[in-house]
Design a protein around this motif. Structure first.
Motif, PDB file in Angstrom:
ATOM      1  N   ALA A   1      -8.514   1.343   8.637  1.00 28.83           N
ATOM      2  CA  ALA A   1      -8.237   1.362   7.010  1.00 28.83           C
ATOM      3  C   ALA A   1      -8.728   1.977   6.619  1.00 28.83           C
ATOM      4  O   ALA A   1      -8.648   2.243   5.164  1.00 28.83           O
ATOM      5  CB  ALA A   1      -8.253  -0.001   6.451  1.00 28.83           C
ATOM      6  N   ALA A   2      -8.376   3.737   6.850  1.00 30.86           N
ATOM      7  CA  ALA A   2      -8.853   5.404   6.228  1.00 30.86           C
ATOM      8  C   ALA A   2      -7.380   5.510   5.097  1.00 30.86           C
ATOM      9  O   ALA A   2      -8.528   6.050   4.321  1.00 30.86           O
ATOM     10  CB  ALA A   2      -8.231   6.176   7.139  1.00 30.86           C
ATOM     11  N   GLY A   3      -6.422   5.093   4.598  1.00 30.65           N
ATOM     12  CA  GLY A   3      -5.706   4.659   3.170  1.00 30.65           C
ATOM     13  C   GLY A   3      -5.739   6.986   3.111  1.00 30.65           C
ATOM     14  O   GLY A   3      -4.862   7.060   4.413  1.00 30.65           O
TER      15      GLY A   3
ATOM     16  N   TYR B   1       0.622   4.213  -3.168  1.00 28.51           N
ATOM     17  CA  TYR B   1      -0.212   5.689  -2.590  1.00 28.51           C
ATOM     18  C   TYR B   1       1.008   6.017  -2.969  1.00 28.51           C
ATOM     19  O   TYR B   1       0.920   7.351  -3.087  1.00 28.51           O
ATOM     20  CB  TYR B   1      -0.316   5.871  -0.414  1.00 28.51           C
TER      21      TYR B   1
ATOM     22  N   HIS C   1     -12.960   9.234   4.206  1.00 31.86           N
ATOM     23  CA  HIS C   1     -14.160   9.065   4.697  1.00 31.86           C
ATOM     24  C   HIS C   1     -13.941   9.988   5.962  1.00 31.86           C
ATOM     25  O   HIS C   1     -14.904  10.651   6.708  1.00 31.86           O
ATOM     26  CB  HIS C   1     -14.416   8.200   5.489  1.00 31.86           C
TER      27      HIS C   1
ATOM     28  N   TRP D   1       0.526  -1.165   0.256  1.00 33.73           N
ATOM     29  CA  TRP D   1       0.043  -0.018   0.111  1.00 33.73           C
ATOM     30  C   TRP D   1       0.803   1.119   0.052  1.00 33.73           C
ATOM     31  O   TRP D   1       0.690   2.292  -0.653  1.00 33.73           O
ATOM     32  CB  TRP D   1      -1.032  -0.084   1.346  1.00 33.73           C
TER      33      TRP D   1
ATOM     34  N   PHE E   1     -13.896   1.420   4.874  1.00 32.02           N
ATOM     35  CA  PHE E   1     -14.239   1.301   4.084  1.00 32.02           C
ATOM     36  C   PHE E   1     -13.818   0.358   3.264  1.00 32.02           C
ATOM     37  O   PHE E   1     -12.712   1.311   3.343  1.00 32.02           O
ATOM     38  CB  PHE E   1     -15.178   2.720   3.278  1.00 32.02           C
ATOM     39  N   ARG E   2     -13.995  -0.657   2.141  1.00 28.65           N
ATOM     40  CA  ARG E   2     -13.244  -1.379   1.383  1.00 28.65           C
ATOM     41  C   ARG E   2     -11.935  -1.766   2.240  1.00 28.65           C
ATOM     42  O   ARG E   2     -10.671  -1.513   1.229  1.00 28.65           O
ATOM     43  CB  ARG E   2     -12.471  -0.183   0.201  1.00 28.65           C
TER      44      ARG E   2
ATOM     45  N   CYS F   1      -1.188   1.756  11.939  1.00 27.87           N
ATOM     46  CA  CYS F   1      -2.018   0.412  13.128  1.00 27.87           C
ATOM     47  C   CYS F   1      -1.372  -0.868  12.302  1.00 27.87           C
ATOM     48  O   CYS F   1      -2.908  -0.475  10.928  1.00 27.87           O
ATOM     49  CB  CYS F   1      -2.488   1.096  13.917  1.00 27.87           C
ATOM     50  N   ASP F   2      -1.624  -1.920  12.242  1.00 29.65           N
ATOM     51  CA  ASP F   2      -1.644  -3.168  11.705  1.00 29.65           C
ATOM     52  C   ASP F   2      -3.122  -3.307  12.146  1.00 29.65           C
ATOM     53  O   ASP F   2      -3.627  -4.607  13.782  1.00 29.65           O
ATOM     54  CB  ASP F   2      -1.100  -4.210  12.100  1.00 29.65           C
ATOM     55  N   LEU F   3      -4.297  -3.640  11.480  1.00 23.25           N
ATOM     56  CA  LEU F   3      -5.780  -3.914  11.776  1.00 23.25           C
ATOM     57  C   LEU F   3      -5.772  -5.489  11.692  1.00 23.25           C
ATOM     58  O   LEU F   3      -6.830  -6.074  12.241  1.00 23.25           O
ATOM     59  CB  LEU F   3      -6.907  -3.204  11.386  1.00 23.25           C
TER      60      LEU F   3
ATOM     61  N   ASP G   1      -4.629   2.983   9.707  1.00 27.00           N
ATOM     62  CA  ASP G   1      -3.518   1.888   8.720  1.00 27.00           C
ATOM     63  C   ASP G   1      -2.883   2.086   8.951  1.00 27.00           C
ATOM     64  O   ASP G   1      -1.502   2.753   9.125  1.00 27.00           O
ATOM     65  CB  ASP G   1      -4.045   3.529   7.822  1.00 27.00           C
ATOM     66  N   ILE G   2      -2.603   1.063   8.067  1.00 31.74           N
ATOM     67  CA  ILE G   2      -0.434  -0.021   8.046  1.00 31.74           C
ATOM     68  C   ILE G   2      -0.138   1.199   7.346  1.00 31.74           C
ATOM     69  O   ILE G   2       1.398   0.558   7.096  1.00 31.74           O
ATOM     70  CB  ILE G   2      -1.279  -1.490   7.603  1.00 31.74           C
TER      71      ILE G   2
HETATM   72  C1  SAM Z   1      -8.773  -0.016  -0.825  1.00 26.02           C
HETATM   73  S1  SAM Z   1      -7.918   0.560   0.387  1.00 26.02           S
HETATM   74  C2  SAM Z   1      -9.461   1.567   1.799  1.00 26.02           C
HETATM   75  C3  SAM Z   1      -8.714   2.560   1.641  1.00 26.02           C
HETATM   76  C4  SAM Z   1     -10.031   3.571   2.564  1.00 26.02           C
HETATM   77  N1  SAM Z   1     -10.681   3.053   3.535  1.00 26.02           N
HETATM   78  C5  SAM Z   1     -11.344   4.153   1.442  1.00 26.02           C
HETATM   79  O1  SAM Z   1     -11.640   3.646   0.758  1.00 26.02           O
HETATM   80  O2  SAM Z   1     -10.585   4.884   0.797  1.00 26.02           O
HETATM   81  C6  SAM Z   1      -7.783  -0.516   2.199  1.00 26.02           C
HETATM   82  C7  SAM Z   1      -6.256  -0.029   2.978  1.00 26.02           C
HETATM   83  O3  SAM Z   1      -6.108  -0.253   3.963  1.00 26.02           O
HETATM   84  C8  SAM Z   1      -4.937  -1.431   4.891  1.00 26.02           C
HETATM   85  N2  SAM Z   1      -4.440  -2.074   5.081  1.00 26.02           N
HETATM   86  C9  SAM Z   1      -4.155  -3.592   4.631  1.00 26.02           C
HETATM   87  N3  SAM Z   1      -4.681  -4.085   5.002  1.00 26.02           N
HETATM   88  C10 SAM Z   1      -4.032  -3.574   6.377  1.00 26.02           C
HETATM   89  C11 SAM Z   1      -3.669  -3.890   8.180  1.00 26.02           C
HETATM   90  N4  SAM Z   1      -3.727  -4.998   8.022  1.00 26.02           N
HETATM   91  N5  SAM Z   1      -3.998  -3.245   8.703  1.00 26.02           N
HETATM   92  C12 SAM Z   1      -4.949  -1.888   8.683  1.00 26.02           C
HETATM   93  N6  SAM Z   1      -4.864  -1.193   7.586  1.00 26.02           N
HETATM   94  C13 SAM Z   1      -4.753  -1.889   6.563  1.00 26.02           C
HETATM   95  C14 SAM Z   1      -4.883  -0.255   3.117  1.00 26.02           C
HETATM   96  O4  SAM Z   1      -2.980   0.284   3.286  1.00 26.02           O
HETATM   97  C15 SAM Z   1      -5.557   1.214   2.620  1.00 26.02           C
HETATM   98  O5  SAM Z   1      -5.374   1.608   2.864  1.00 26.02           O
END
Ligand code: SAM
Length: 191
Positions: free
Chosen positions: A46-48, A13, A52, A9, A110-111, A92-94, A67-68
């Protein structure tokens, strides 16, 4: 030690940051924004780049974006400064989540699918708190990795003890009206 999802990711980005920043928040959040409290604490999980979270911050909520990807969160902070809103971020690792109980007024996911977050969201929301959850659902189980895709109806079952305000499905169709991608949507309030 490197984290695969963080590396993947961060790469996305770094390459396409402005593409992600220019996307619109999901319609689900816009459509049900009238349910949001005027103040309080929100989690964008997992805000990216926090599309949102920024939407919530502009409506007066105090937002924590997790987010990671530190690159995604840096872009989120840049957008927050440009838009003149306050946004707190933490890497953070969710997959191994822990959050305090009865802490958030709103949680948005989201997503992103990490089933370990389900009990955590349930616990971390205050009574009466709102959960907005939308992510991809299986269309072709042969091709899709179960860890990244919901089973149909899975969110409704996982949060059956909440008051479910909306449960829906959004689809992207091909030129013969067959779904090529689908997501399930939940808006629910903790009892
Ligand atoms: C498809 S993007 C969605 C981002 C945002 N929620 C959106 O809808 O625009 C997925 C997100 O999940 C994050 N992600 C993936 N694995 C993760 C983890 N283990 N812990 C936290 N975030 C994670 C990625 O870095 C990425 O930003």
């Amino acid at each position: 030690m490197a984290h695969d999802a963080a590396a993947r990711w961060n790469g996305r980005y770094t390459k396409d940051g402005s593409h992600w920043q220019n996307r619109r928040p999901r319609q689900l959040l816009v459509e049900f924004a009238h349910l949001l409290p005027e103040s309080g604490l929100a989690l964008d999980a997992a805000a990216g780049v926090a599309l949102h979270g920024l939407f919530l911050a502009e409506r007066g909520l105090h937002v924590i974006a997790l987010d990671i990807s530190e690159v995604g969160l840096r872009l989120a902070r840049e957008s927050a400064i440009k838009r003149g809103v306050w946004l707190e971020t933490a890497v953070c690792d969710l997959a191994h989540p822990w959050l305090p109980a009865n802490y958030f007024d709103v949680i948005v996911n989201f997503r992103f699918l990490e089933r370990a977050t389900f009990p955590m969201y349930r616990q971390a929301l205050k009574q009466g708190g709102l959960l907005f959850f939308e992510t991809f659902v299986k269309i072709d189980p042969q091709k899709e990795y179960p860890e990244h895709y919901l089973d149909p109806g899975e969110l409704q079952t996982a949060f059956a003890d909440f008051d479910i305000i909306h449960y829906g499905r959004a689809e992207i169709l091909d030129d013969q009206s067959r779904p090529i991608k689908a997501s399930e949507q939940l808006v629910a309030r903790k009892r």
